[in-house]
Design an enzyme around this catalytic site. Structure first.
Site, PDB file in Angstrom:
ATOM      1  N   MET A  13       0.816  -1.214   0.000  1.00  0.00           N
ATOM      2  CA  MET A  13       0.000   0.000   0.000  1.00  0.00           C
ATOM      3  C   MET A  13       0.854   1.272   0.000  1.00  0.00           C
ATOM      4  O   MET A  13       0.471   2.297   0.547  1.00  0.00           O
ATOM      5  CB  MET A  13      -0.958   0.006   1.203  1.00  0.00           C
ATOM      6  CG  MET A  13      -2.080  -0.996   1.090  1.00  0.00           C
ATOM      7  SD  MET A  13      -3.221  -0.587  -0.259  1.00  0.00           S
ATOM      8  CE  MET A  13      -2.889  -1.925  -1.402  1.00  0.00           C
ATOM      9  N   ALA A  14       2.067   1.189  -0.613  1.00  0.00           N
ATOM     10  CA  ALA A  14       2.838   2.424  -0.809  1.00  0.00           C
ATOM     11  C   ALA A  14       2.187   3.181  -1.973  1.00  0.00           C
ATOM     12  O   ALA A  14       1.072   2.845  -2.380  1.00  0.00           O
ATOM     13  CB  ALA A  14       4.300   2.085  -1.069  1.00  0.00           C
ATOM     14  N   MET A  16       2.520   3.498  -5.363  1.00  0.00           N
ATOM     15  CA  MET A  16       2.063   2.826  -6.584  1.00  0.00           C
ATOM     16  C   MET A  16       0.956   1.818  -6.272  1.00  0.00           C
ATOM     17  O   MET A  16      -0.046   1.745  -6.988  1.00  0.00           O
ATOM     18  CB  MET A  16       3.228   2.111  -7.274  1.00  0.00           C
ATOM     19  CG  MET A  16       4.240   3.014  -7.933  1.00  0.00           C
ATOM     20  SD  MET A  16       3.560   3.946  -9.330  1.00  0.00           S
ATOM     21  CE  MET A  16       3.478   2.684 -10.613  1.00  0.00           C
ATOM     22  N   VAL A  77       5.159  -4.363  -4.194  1.00  0.00           N
ATOM     23  CA  VAL A  77       6.149  -4.150  -3.126  1.00  0.00           C
ATOM     24  C   VAL A  77       7.518  -3.894  -3.749  1.00  0.00           C
ATOM     25  O   VAL A  77       7.717  -4.061  -4.950  1.00  0.00           O
ATOM     26  CB  VAL A  77       6.205  -5.345  -2.134  1.00  0.00           C
ATOM     27  CG1 VAL A  77       4.868  -5.549  -1.448  1.00  0.00           C
ATOM     28  CG2 VAL A  77       6.643  -6.618  -2.830  1.00  0.00           C
ATOM     29  N   SER A 131       3.823   1.231 -16.310  1.00  0.00           N
ATOM     30  CA  SER A 131       4.463   2.544 -16.475  1.00  0.00           C
ATOM     31  C   SER A 131       3.439   3.661 -16.424  1.00  0.00           C
ATOM     32  O   SER A 131       2.314   3.508 -16.890  1.00  0.00           O
ATOM     33  CB  SER A 131       5.199   2.629 -17.807  1.00  0.00           C
ATOM     34  OG  SER A 131       5.675   3.953 -17.981  1.00  0.00           O
ATOM     35  N   LYS A 185       9.115  -3.673 -20.221  1.00  0.00           N
ATOM     36  CA  LYS A 185       9.065  -2.481 -19.345  1.00  0.00           C
ATOM     37  C   LYS A 185      10.469  -1.926 -19.103  1.00  0.00           C
ATOM     38  O   LYS A 185      10.684  -0.705 -19.090  1.00  0.00           O
ATOM     39  CB  LYS A 185       8.400  -2.839 -18.010  1.00  0.00           C
ATOM     40  CG  LYS A 185       8.499  -1.766 -16.925  1.00  0.00           C
ATOM     41  CD  LYS A 185       7.813  -0.482 -17.346  1.00  0.00           C
ATOM     42  CE  LYS A 185       7.768   0.655 -16.359  1.00  0.00           C
ATOM     43  NZ  LYS A 185       8.594   0.766 -15.251  1.00  0.00           N
ATOM     44  N   HIS A 188      11.449  -0.053 -22.119  1.00  0.00           N
ATOM     45  CA  HIS A 188      10.696   1.217 -22.079  1.00  0.00           C
ATOM     46  C   HIS A 188      11.465   2.244 -21.256  1.00  0.00           C
ATOM     47  O   HIS A 188      11.661   3.389 -21.671  1.00  0.00           O
ATOM     48  CB  HIS A 188       9.300   0.975 -21.488  1.00  0.00           C
ATOM     49  CG  HIS A 188       8.605   2.212 -21.009  1.00  0.00           C
ATOM     50  ND1 HIS A 188       8.967   2.871 -19.846  1.00  0.00           N
ATOM     51  CD2 HIS A 188       7.596   2.941 -21.540  1.00  0.00           C
ATOM     52  CE1 HIS A 188       8.201   3.941 -19.695  1.00  0.00           C
ATOM     53  NE2 HIS A 188       7.362   4.000 -20.700  1.00  0.00           N
ATOM     54  N   ASN A 189      11.933   1.835 -20.096  1.00  0.00           N
ATOM     55  CA  ASN A 189      12.664   2.767 -19.234  1.00  0.00           C
ATOM     56  C   ASN A 189      13.999   3.172 -19.854  1.00  0.00           C
ATOM     57  O   ASN A 189      14.414   4.321 -19.724  1.00  0.00           O
ATOM     58  CB  ASN A 189      12.894   2.144 -17.856  1.00  0.00           C
ATOM     59  CG  ASN A 189      11.633   2.123 -17.020  1.00  0.00           C
ATOM     60  OD1 ASN A 189      10.536   2.135 -17.559  1.00  0.00           O
ATOM     61  ND2 ASN A 189      11.774   2.082 -15.706  1.00  0.00           N
ATOM     62  N   GLU A 192      13.297   5.713 -22.262  1.00  0.00           N
ATOM     63  CA  GLU A 192      12.972   6.941 -21.501  1.00  0.00           C
ATOM     64  C   GLU A 192      14.260   7.686 -21.100  1.00  0.00           C
ATOM     65  O   GLU A 192      14.331   8.920 -21.193  1.00  0.00           O
ATOM     66  CB  GLU A 192      12.171   6.517 -20.262  1.00  0.00           C
ATOM     67  CG  GLU A 192      11.763   7.614 -19.325  1.00  0.00           C
ATOM     68  CD  GLU A 192      11.067   7.023 -18.086  1.00  0.00           C
ATOM     69  OE1 GLU A 192      10.188   6.149 -18.247  1.00  0.00           O
ATOM     70  OE2 GLU A 192      11.419   7.428 -16.965  1.00  0.00           O
ATOM     71  N   ARG A 447      43.042  -9.240 -34.639  1.00  0.00           N
ATOM     72  CA  ARG A 447      42.788 -10.374 -33.740  1.00  0.00           C
ATOM     73  C   ARG A 447      43.502 -11.624 -34.240  1.00  0.00           C
ATOM     74  O   ARG A 447      44.003 -12.430 -33.457  1.00  0.00           O
ATOM     75  CB  ARG A 447      41.275 -10.622 -33.604  1.00  0.00           C
ATOM     76  CG  ARG A 447      40.539  -9.492 -32.887  1.00  0.00           C
ATOM     77  CD  ARG A 447      39.039  -9.763 -32.781  1.00  0.00           C
ATOM     78  NE  ARG A 447      38.763 -10.849 -31.858  1.00  0.00           N
ATOM     79  CZ  ARG A 447      38.160 -11.975 -32.191  1.00  0.00           C
ATOM     80  NH1 ARG A 447      37.780 -12.182 -33.439  1.00  0.00           N
ATOM     81  NH2 ARG A 447      37.960 -12.910 -31.281  1.00  0.00           N
TER      82      ARG A 447
HETATM   83  P1  ATR Z   1       6.738   3.064  -3.678  1.00  0.00           P
HETATM   84  O1  ATR Z   1       7.917   3.260  -4.590  1.00  0.00           O
HETATM   85  O2  ATR Z   1       5.421   2.882  -4.384  1.00  0.00           O
HETATM   86  O3  ATR Z   1       6.667   4.056  -2.559  1.00  0.00           O
HETATM   87  P2  ATR Z   1       8.233   0.715  -2.744  1.00  0.00           P
HETATM   88  O4  ATR Z   1       9.246   1.391  -1.889  1.00  0.00           O
HETATM   89  O5  ATR Z   1       8.639   0.138  -4.063  1.00  0.00           O
HETATM   90  O6  ATR Z   1       6.964   1.666  -2.950  1.00  0.00           O
HETATM   91  O7  ATR Z   1       7.553  -0.458  -1.916  1.00  0.00           O
HETATM   92  C1  ATR Z   1       7.070  -0.255  -0.638  1.00  0.00           C
HETATM   93  C2  ATR Z   1       6.201  -1.445  -0.311  1.00  0.00           C
HETATM   94  O8  ATR Z   1       7.022  -2.617  -0.194  1.00  0.00           O
HETATM   95  C3  ATR Z   1       5.484  -1.292   1.006  1.00  0.00           C
HETATM   96  O9  ATR Z   1       4.220  -1.878   0.875  1.00  0.00           O
HETATM   97  C4  ATR Z   1       6.368  -2.078   1.948  1.00  0.00           C
HETATM   98  O10 ATR Z   1       5.709  -2.581   3.089  1.00  0.00           O
HETATM   99  P3  ATR Z   1       5.779  -1.746   4.467  1.00  0.00           P
HETATM  100  O11 ATR Z   1       4.782  -0.658   4.335  1.00  0.00           O
HETATM  101  O12 ATR Z   1       5.398  -2.741   5.488  1.00  0.00           O
HETATM  102  O13 ATR Z   1       7.198  -1.256   4.596  1.00  0.00           O
HETATM  103  C5  ATR Z   1       6.767  -3.222   1.064  1.00  0.00           C
HETATM  104  N1  ATR Z   1       7.946  -3.882   1.584  1.00  0.00           N
HETATM  105  C6  ATR Z   1       9.194  -3.376   1.676  1.00  0.00           C
HETATM  106  N2  ATR Z   1      10.036  -4.283   2.200  1.00  0.00           N
HETATM  107  C7  ATR Z   1       9.313  -5.402   2.454  1.00  0.00           C
HETATM  108  C8  ATR Z   1       9.616  -6.705   2.962  1.00  0.00           C
HETATM  109  N3  ATR Z   1      10.853  -7.034   3.304  1.00  0.00           N
HETATM  110  N4  ATR Z   1       8.588  -7.574   3.079  1.00  0.00           N
HETATM  111  C9  ATR Z   1       7.343  -7.258   2.694  1.00  0.00           C
HETATM  112  N5  ATR Z   1       6.994  -6.050   2.197  1.00  0.00           N
HETATM  113  C10 ATR Z   1       7.965  -5.142   2.054  1.00  0.00           C
END
Ligand code: ATR
Length: 472
Positions: A13-14, A16, A77, A131, A185, A188-189, A192, A447
């Site tokens: 739930m970060a 993205m 994640v 993306s 992907k 793509h980057n 970019e 060579r």
């Molecule tokens: P963004 O770039 O969208 O901010 P990210 O840094 O790529 O996100 O990923 C963050 C996500 O990975 C979070 O959901 C994080 O969980 P927490 O909120 O509990 O930190 C998850 N994450 C990072 N390390 C983790 C791990 N070792 N195990 C499980 N989830 C992990």
């Protein structure tokens, strides 16, 4: 919240992940949510719970139990260890036929490894490149899923609903098996990176002509109405127009000239080296960021080295501005050609059946490199079996028209001491690719001389070695 099963679940739930989950909910899907740190899930519900049908969970077991079968779980994640850790926790809870989607920026070789592992367990693993940044995730990204065709049947309709679209056609298509989606992907980057490097070089050249920021912004805005029309050109005009609220000077002048990177450009180049396919424009773009972020090297060299004053003096400024546009367009075409060639080479190496016209089609909206040019690339690949974009008729016509200006710009830049590694790499590729003979003949001679590595002849088959001191 009802007891109904959720159609899709999102883990992570970060930024993205939460935006993708909101996009799914806004399109009418019931979405289960889970994050390792439960407070993040609660926060998403507190801020956005009213946007759609969310089913938040604090326990992974409950999250999994809430999903309809086959389960569709999208991981958002951090790439690398965290993705493996999340898969390890999830897999024992799943049943045969369930689908795990990795929507992060994973390296395609990791995706191939994970796909194999889950396949052996009777699960589907889909590496989906996504993306469009955080706004794209929320409002409609370009989605590049790779995995089993069967998993796409269950997953595709959902992804296609949340993707960007062009005239109703979703910017999402099945790319190929295992790591194909993440590979596309990644490229793509890489493209970019090149796009941004070329824009940076055009900006340096306009500056070297003595133009001010407002004038440069107007030029980019005008370019954006023609064949260069693209998201990155559009936002370049906006970035150049921005004033620093603190000092009143153009913001770009107070931003440190040290570019960051997260690694996908580097992977694109490393993978191209493994495949032996030339992507010098992308490599120069990665190295340009590297030198920008090498303060010790730059300080030492700045103190020691001499050269021209980086001023461009030409008879007609407007003519030169147009030539810079031509150099930018032609270089961009070469970078796209190199990236698409890398995809073609990878498809042959890893056994993917990738439709490059479809790749260009789904890059037309939602993603960072979205550009008018992609429609032309799509139609050229759809019309014929191209070895490379550089042989497509309308591309050849454009390059023929642009090349004199492109050469003038590179020559003037070299004379003035304005670094143009991207424009000149692209031009070198163009000239190498079209050359009837390359200096590789001499390389092979050398060579064979020092290492008896043999050479092949133009008039006979087989490998030859000559005794360099006695024969002939
Ligand atoms: P963004 O770039 O969208 O901010 P990210 O840094 O790529 O996100 O990923 C963050 C996500 O990975 C979070 O959901 C994080 O969980 P927490 O909120 O509990 O930190 C998850 N994450 C990072 N390390 C983790 C791990 N070792 N195990 C499980 N989830 C992990």
């Amino acid at each position: 919240m009802s007891e109904q099963l959720a159609q899709v679940g999102v883990i992570g739930m970060a930024v993205m992940g939460s935006n993708l989950a909101r996009n799914l909910a806004r399109r009418g899907f019931r979405v289960a949510l889970y994050n390792r740190t439960t407070a993040r899930t609660d926060e998403v519900i507190a801020l956005h719970g009213s946007e759609g049908d969310f089913a938040p969970f604090h326990e992974l077991t409950d999250f999994v139990a809430s999903l309809e079968r086959p389960r569709r779980v999208i991981l958002m994640v951090k790439a690398g260890g965290p993705t493996d850790a999340t898969i390890d926790a999830l897999v024992p809870l799943l049943e045969k036929g369930d689908i795990v989607v990795d929507g992060g920026n994973s390296f395609f070789q990791d995706t191939r490894r994970r796909e194999q592992r889950l396949r052996d367990l009777g699960l589907h693993f889909v590496g989906a490149g996504i993306s469009g940044g955080e706004v794209g995730a929320l409002e409609g990204p370009s989605i590049m899923p790779g995995g089993s065709p069967e998993s796409y049947e269950a997953l595709g309709p959902i992804l296609e609903r949340i993707a960007a679209d062009v005239n109703g056609e979703p910017c999402c298509t099945y790319i190929g098996t295992d790591g194909a989606g993440h590979f596309v992907k990644m490229v793509h980057n890489g493209i970019e990176y090149a796009d941004m490097q070329f824009i940076g070089e055009a900006y340096e050249l306009l500056k070297a002509l003595g133009l001010g920021h407002a004038e440069m912004a107007d030029i980019f805005a005008t370019w954006n109405t023609g064949d260069l029309d693209s998201y990155l050109i559009e936002i370049t005009a906006e970035v150049l127009r921005k004033t620093d609220p603190r000092t009143g000077v153009p913001l770009v002048d107070v931003i440190r000239d040290a570019a960051g990177m997260k690694g996908t450009g580097t992977w694109t180049v490393q993978s191209a080296l493994d495949l032996g396919t030339p992507v010098n424009t992308i490599a120069e773009s990665v190295f340009a960021r590297a030198i920008s972020s090498s303060p010790e090297l730059r300080t030492a060299a700045r103190a020691a080295l001499h050269g021209p004053d980086r001023g461009i003096r030409v008879a007609d400024r407007d003519v030169f501005v147009e030539q810079v546009r031509q150099a930018l367009w032609a270089s961009k075409v070469v970078a796209y050609a190199q990236g698409l060639d890398e995809i073609r080479m990878a498809a042959a190496e890893y056994g993917w059946s990738i439709d490059i016209a479809e790749v260009a089609r789904i890059w037309r909206a939602g993603c960072i490199i979205r550009a008018r040019l992609l429609e032309r690339i799509r139609s050229e690949y759809a019309a014929g079996n191209l070895v490379t974009l550089l042989e497509a008729p309308s591309i050849v016509a454009g390059l023929t028209e642009a090349q004199e200006g492109w050469r003038t710009v590179v020559a003037e830049a070299v004379r003035a001491g304005v670094p143009v590694p991207g424009f000149s790499a692209a031009l070198a590729h163009y000239d190498q690719a079209r050359a009837p003979r390359l200096n590789a003949a001499l390389t092979q001679g050398l060579r064979d001389y020092f290492g008896a590595h043999t050479y092949r002849r133009i008039d006979d088959e087989g490998a030859f070695h000559i005794n360099w001191s006695t024969d002939g």
